[in-house]
Design an enzyme around this catalytic site. Structure first.
Site, PDB file in Angstrom:
ATOM      1  N   ASP A  10      35.852  55.266  48.820  1.00 46.65           N
ATOM      2  CA  ASP A  10      35.799  54.312  47.715  1.00 46.65           C
ATOM      3  C   ASP A  10      34.359  53.860  47.517  1.00 46.65           C
ATOM      4  OD1 ASP A  10      37.001  52.792  45.687  1.00 46.65           O
ATOM      5  OD2 ASP A  10      36.954  51.005  46.936  1.00 46.65           O
ATOM      6  N   HIS A  70      30.463  44.458  38.303  1.00 40.48           N
ATOM      7  CA  HIS A  70      31.359  44.021  39.374  1.00 40.48           C
ATOM      8  C   HIS A  70      30.568  43.572  40.603  1.00 40.48           C
ATOM      9  CE1 HIS A  70      34.732  43.880  42.143  1.00 40.48           C
ATOM     10  NE2 HIS A  70      34.146  44.783  42.910  1.00 40.48           N
ATOM     11  N   GLU A  91      42.443  46.602  42.016  1.00 34.93           N
ATOM     12  CA  GLU A  91      41.133  47.058  41.576  1.00 34.93           C
ATOM     13  C   GLU A  91      41.319  48.213  40.597  1.00 34.93           C
ATOM     14  OE1 GLU A  91      38.078  45.808  45.168  1.00 34.93           O
ATOM     15  OE2 GLU A  91      38.555  47.929  44.857  1.00 34.93           O
ATOM     16  N   GLU A 150      40.265  51.343  38.923  1.00 36.30           N
ATOM     17  CA  GLU A 150      39.320  52.398  39.276  1.00 36.30           C
ATOM     18  C   GLU A 150      39.736  53.729  38.644  1.00 36.30           C
ATOM     19  OE1 GLU A 150      37.896  52.751  43.228  1.00 36.30           O
ATOM     20  OE2 GLU A 150      38.434  50.698  43.808  1.00 36.30           O
ATOM     21  N   ASP A 174      42.989  50.502  43.890  1.00 40.68           N
ATOM     22  CA  ASP A 174      42.695  50.286  45.312  1.00 40.68           C
ATOM     23  C   ASP A 174      43.017  48.833  45.650  1.00 40.68           C
ATOM     24  OD1 ASP A 174      41.847  51.030  47.858  1.00 40.68           O
ATOM     25  OD2 ASP A 174      39.825  50.291  47.491  1.00 40.68           O
ATOM     26  N   ARG A 219      41.731  40.108  49.764  1.00 39.57           N
ATOM     27  CA  ARG A 219      40.386  39.537  49.756  1.00 39.57           C
ATOM     28  C   ARG A 219      40.103  38.643  50.959  1.00 39.57           C
ATOM     29  NH1 ARG A 219      37.875  42.975  46.374  1.00 39.57           N
ATOM     30  NH2 ARG A 219      38.856  43.023  44.315  1.00 39.57           N
ATOM     31  N   GLN A 245      39.626  40.873  53.989  1.00 40.49           N
ATOM     32  CA  GLN A 245      38.352  41.570  53.814  1.00 40.49           C
ATOM     33  C   GLN A 245      37.168  40.641  54.082  1.00 40.49           C
ATOM     34  OE1 GLN A 245      37.966  43.380  49.964  1.00 40.49           O
ATOM     35  NE2 GLN A 245      35.833  43.977  50.267  1.00 40.49           N
ATOM     36  N   LYS A 274      41.644  46.827  52.994  1.00 47.73           N
ATOM     37  CA  LYS A 274      41.775  47.884  51.994  1.00 47.73           C
ATOM     38  C   LYS A 274      42.727  48.999  52.433  1.00 47.73           C
ATOM     39  CE  LYS A 274      38.280  46.945  48.998  1.00 47.73           C
ATOM     40  NZ  LYS A 274      38.310  47.042  47.541  1.00 47.73           N
ATOM     41  N   THR A 289      46.699  52.418  48.445  1.00 47.86           N
ATOM     42  CA  THR A 289      45.904  52.810  47.285  1.00 47.86           C
ATOM     43  C   THR A 289      46.804  53.650  46.390  1.00 47.86           C
ATOM     44  OG1 THR A 289      43.859  52.852  48.589  1.00 47.86           O
ATOM     45  CG2 THR A 289      43.860  54.050  46.492  1.00 47.86           C
ATOM     46  N   GLU A 349      37.512  38.600  40.064  1.00 50.97           N
ATOM     47  CA  GLU A 349      36.584  38.249  38.990  1.00 50.97           C
ATOM     48  C   GLU A 349      37.281  37.479  37.875  1.00 50.97           C
ATOM     49  OE1 GLU A 349      33.806  41.871  38.208  1.00 50.97           O
ATOM     50  OE2 GLU A 349      35.650  42.595  39.154  1.00 50.97           O
TER      51      GLU A 349
END
Length: 429
Positions: free
Chosen positions: A137, A144, A210, A212, A244, A248, A251, A264, A268, A375
């Site tokens: 990844d 971002h 996420e 992607e 993904d 948070r 992480q 993570k 996925t 975000e």
């Protein structure tokens, strides 16, 4: 005698109807692996309109007159087909397109073969289209990375010193790359808030998506070798939507000093359709200007970004009605998929057929163009309004996230379908 044609010609029409907003017109022909009630064995197909063309049937019928696939298209993944290389990919797509043309009677007028070769997408089970060799990844959206940096380090130190020089990435877990529609259980892990003296173990309270795009590697490289821009491009079979999922809070506690790990690794989601690199050719665009200039091994002369419109819909558990929460474009990405692949192999790392390279979260300059809840809610400080008094800072149990994307052509779309997943409560054991 059929006139000469190009598979990307906007004027092409198929005898299988696909409206102007369909993701799967004859100009697309994305690959997937599917099974059906009448035939439970997974095999390779392409999407056309609302149908799947069973390529194992076409192969068996001898309509791929230029190739001997040796039952490659009857296998339960695309890996063996990808191993045949770019020239075979191109010839196969061209032949499929020709067979599906509205004025070609070979398949159109063979009623028995048509019954055997076509299935409705809605009646099929779509499987993970590849055997995932490895998953990496990246972190390639400047918008971002800047947003995240501002949240956690302040505006004066938003981008780390290396970010403008190197496509930042980490090695993820191929074992938990799953096909769209697979439910995601809320993960557990070590958590520690600023007010706590010691960590505790429990379910994440900051579960995120996420947005992607995945580059699917269809050719390998030798350990110890590097890649040119041309070779890296040729190795990419196609692209698929990717989510993904991220915890948070897990992480944030674990990522120093070695980066993401358990926050993570739990899941996925990959879309079931891989759009070929050739189908995206008309939608190539230059990426953002790169300053300072990348080191020589990362410099590119081609337009290696794509004009792909991307949207995120959230279906809240308590409402079960979709809310569009983000809309952005892949063209914003600072580091291109080709640069990511060139960098990945630059140390001598061997790339393998079936490697998945995640683009990293795709965000644009506006808040509504952000590709994560982190975000969109600014780390929970500004909860996202969903109407009817509902808000979200992060994902709740029962929420469903659906990502979709397409390139807009002249009267047609090259679409990626969807990748979606529903959040389930954590497992007890």
């Amino acid at each position: 005698m059929l006139s000469e044609f190009h598979p990307n010609d906007p004027a092409l029409r198929s005898f299988i109807e696909a409206g102007s907003t369909s993701h799967f017109p004859i100009q697309n022909l994305p690959y997937g692996v599917f099974s059906t009630p009448r035939k439970s064995t997974p095999r390779v197909g392409v999407a056309i309109g609302d149908q799947i063309l069973d390529l194992s049937v076409i192969e068996k019928a001898g309509l791929f007159e230029f190739e001997c696939f040796d039952s490659t298209l009857a296998k339960s993944s695309l890996n063996a087909f990808m191993a045949l290389g770019p020239s075979t990919w191109s010839r196969t797509r061209r032949r499929i397109s020709k067979l599906l043309q509205h004025d070609n009677p070979e398949l159109r007028d063979n009623e028995q073969l048509r019954v055997e070769a076509f299935d409705r997408i809605e009646s099929a089970t779509l499987h993970l289209p590849i055997v995932v060799a490895g998953y990496t990844d990246f972190y390639s959206s400047k918008e971002h990375a800047t947003n995240v940096g501002v949240m956690f380090r302040g505006a004066s130190n938003a981008l780390q010193a290396n970010w403008l020089h190197i496509p930042i990435g980490y090695n993820g877990r191929g074992s938990t790359v799953v096909v769209s529609g697979t439910p995601i259980h809320r993960p557990k892990g070590q958590l520690k808030s600023a007010s706590e003296d010691a960590p505790r173990f429990g379910p994440t309270t900051r579960l995120d998506f996420e947005l992607e795009l995945a580059a699917i590697v269809g050719q390998g490289s030798e350990m110890g070798s590097m890649l040119t821009e041309q070779r890296a491009e040729e190795m990419i079979f196609g692209f698929a939507l990717l989510n993904d999922w991220s915890a948070r809070d897990i992480q944030q506690w674990e990522y120093v000093p070695l980066g993401p790990f358990q926050g993570k690794a739990f899941g996925t989601s990959l879309s079931p359709w891989i759009v070929t690199r050739e189908a995206l050719e008309p939608f190539r665009v230059p990426g953002p200007g790169q300053a300072p200039a990348p080191l020589p091994y990362l410099q590119q002369t081609g337009q290696n970004n794509y004009d792909i419109q991307l949207v995120v819909d959230l279906v809240p558990a308590e409402l079960q009605t979709a809310r569009r929460i983000a809309q952005t474009n892949f063209s914003y990405m600072y580091w291109s998929p080709v640069q990511q692949l060139m960098h990945h192999a630059s140390s001598g790392c061997s790339m393998q057929i079936g490697d998945v390279l995640g683009s990293g979260t795709i965000s644009g300059p506006e808040r509504s163009q952000c590709g994560s809840m982190l975000e969109l809610s600014w780390n929970g400080a500004e909860p996202l309004g969903l109407g009817n008094g509902m808000t979200r800072s992060f994902l709740e149990d029962g929420d469903r996230v659906c990502l979709s994307g397409w390139c807009q052509g002249d009267g047609y779309r090259i679409g990626f379908g969807e990748v979606e997943g529903t959040i389930l409560p954590p497992r007890d054991v």
